[in-house]
Design a protein around this motif. Structure first.
Motif, short mmCIF file in Angstrom:
data_model
loop_
_atom_site.label_atom_id
_atom_site.label_comp_id
_atom_site.label_asym_id
_atom_site.label_seq_id
_atom_site.Cartn_x
_atom_site.Cartn_y
_atom_site.Cartn_z
N LEU A 258 -3.39 17.90 -17.40
CA LEU A 258 -2.21 18.02 -18.39
C LEU A 258 -0.76 18.06 -18.21
O LEU A 258 0.16 17.31 -18.56
CB LEU A 258 -2.63 18.80 -19.53
N GLY A 259 -0.68 18.95 -16.96
CA GLY A 259 0.76 19.08 -16.53
C GLY A 259 1.11 18.09 -15.27
O GLY A 259 2.17 17.69 -15.74
N VAL A 260 0.42 17.60 -14.72
CA VAL A 260 0.88 16.71 -13.73
C VAL A 260 0.13 15.18 -13.86
O VAL A 260 0.14 14.43 -13.14
CB VAL A 260 0.83 17.14 -12.12
N GLN A 261 -0.72 15.18 -15.05
CA GLN A 261 -1.36 13.81 -15.32
C GLN A 261 -2.09 13.19 -14.52
O GLN A 261 -2.21 12.10 -13.78
CB GLN A 261 -0.32 12.91 -15.61
N ARG A 262 -2.99 14.27 -13.61
CA ARG A 262 -3.87 13.62 -12.73
C ARG A 262 -5.21 13.37 -13.57
O ARG A 262 -6.29 13.87 -13.58
CB ARG A 262 -4.39 14.75 -11.63
N MET A 263 -5.27 12.14 -14.15
CA MET A 263 -6.14 11.83 -15.22
C MET A 263 -7.53 11.63 -14.39
O MET A 263 -8.73 11.43 -15.37
CB MET A 263 -5.77 10.49 -16.02
N GLU A 264 -7.66 11.01 -13.18
CA GLU A 264 -8.79 11.03 -12.57
C GLU A 264 -9.53 12.20 -12.49
O GLU A 264 -11.05 12.17 -12.03
CB GLU A 264 -8.69 10.30 -10.92
#
Length: 209
Positions: free
Chosen positions: A131-137
């Motif tokens: 959520l914070g740094v958008q590491r969606m993987e």
């Protein structure tokens, strides 16, 4: 954390794990997050007003970390606010959980809950990553780890504490630690997205813890 409160934390972590996996929508998960979040804010407030020792304050105050998290998840699901604020708050929760693990080991000497606090530290750090740094993987990886964490650190211990059968023994800490490491290692190859087969991104951002 009260036994009943811990039990319901298990429920909300499982639901939020399913949310990250795309099985449950954000709005469908919102009510339970709001209910459990309110419980985890009202409960420690009552405990703090009745606290007479430093130990009682130390037991109650950290519960706000989780209460605020779940309320934030529920509110974000309703308002569709940007998730990055919640993500960075999750980093603060993760760091606080590490501190609570050290306190739990050194002061009350409760080894099973020392390991449980470390589970929560890892989980909330993963929430920060997604959520914070958008590491969606890492979304599916985090979702499955949230489900496992909800069951083994909250639902099962909470239920056992309610009926007075929680085994507060060092061997329990060892079993929990081995299970946690095995889960983290085992989930990685089957949940983290491979570069050659990128997944279809979700239509809405995840809204959990």
């Amino acid at each position: 954390m009260s036994a009943a409160g811990l039990f319901y934390v298990g429920a909300v972590l499982v639901i939020n794990g399913l949310l990250l996996l795309g099985t449950v929508s954000a709005r469908a998960a919102a009510p339970l997050n709001l209910f459990v979040g309110a419980l985890q804010v009202v409960g420690p407030t009552i405990l703090l007003t009745q606290a007479t020792t430093t130990a009682e304050v130390a037991d109650a105050a950290p519960l706000y970390l989780f209460g605020f998290t779940y309320l934030w998840v529920g509110i974000n699901a309703i308002t569709d606010w940007d998730q990055r604020g919640l993500g960075w708050f999750s980093l603060f929760v993760a760091a606080s959980a590490v501190g609570m693990a050290a306190y739990t080991a050194l002061v009350p000497g409760d080894w099973p809950f020392t390991v449980i606090w470390l589970y929560w530290a890892v989980l909330w750090f993963l929430f920060f990553c997604v959520l914070g740094v958008q590491r969606m993987e890492l979304t599916r990886y985090t979702g499955w780890f949230a489900i496992v964490t909800g069951i083994v650190t909250a639902a099962v211990p909470g239920a056992l504490l309610v009926v007075g059968h929680w085994p507060d023994l060092p061997v329990v800490a060892v079993v929990l630690a081995v299970l946690g490491v095995a889960t983290l290692l085992g989930l990685w190859p089957v949940t983290v997205h491979q570069r050659e087969h990128p997944p279809t991104p979700p239509t809405t951002p995840p809204t959990t813890p």
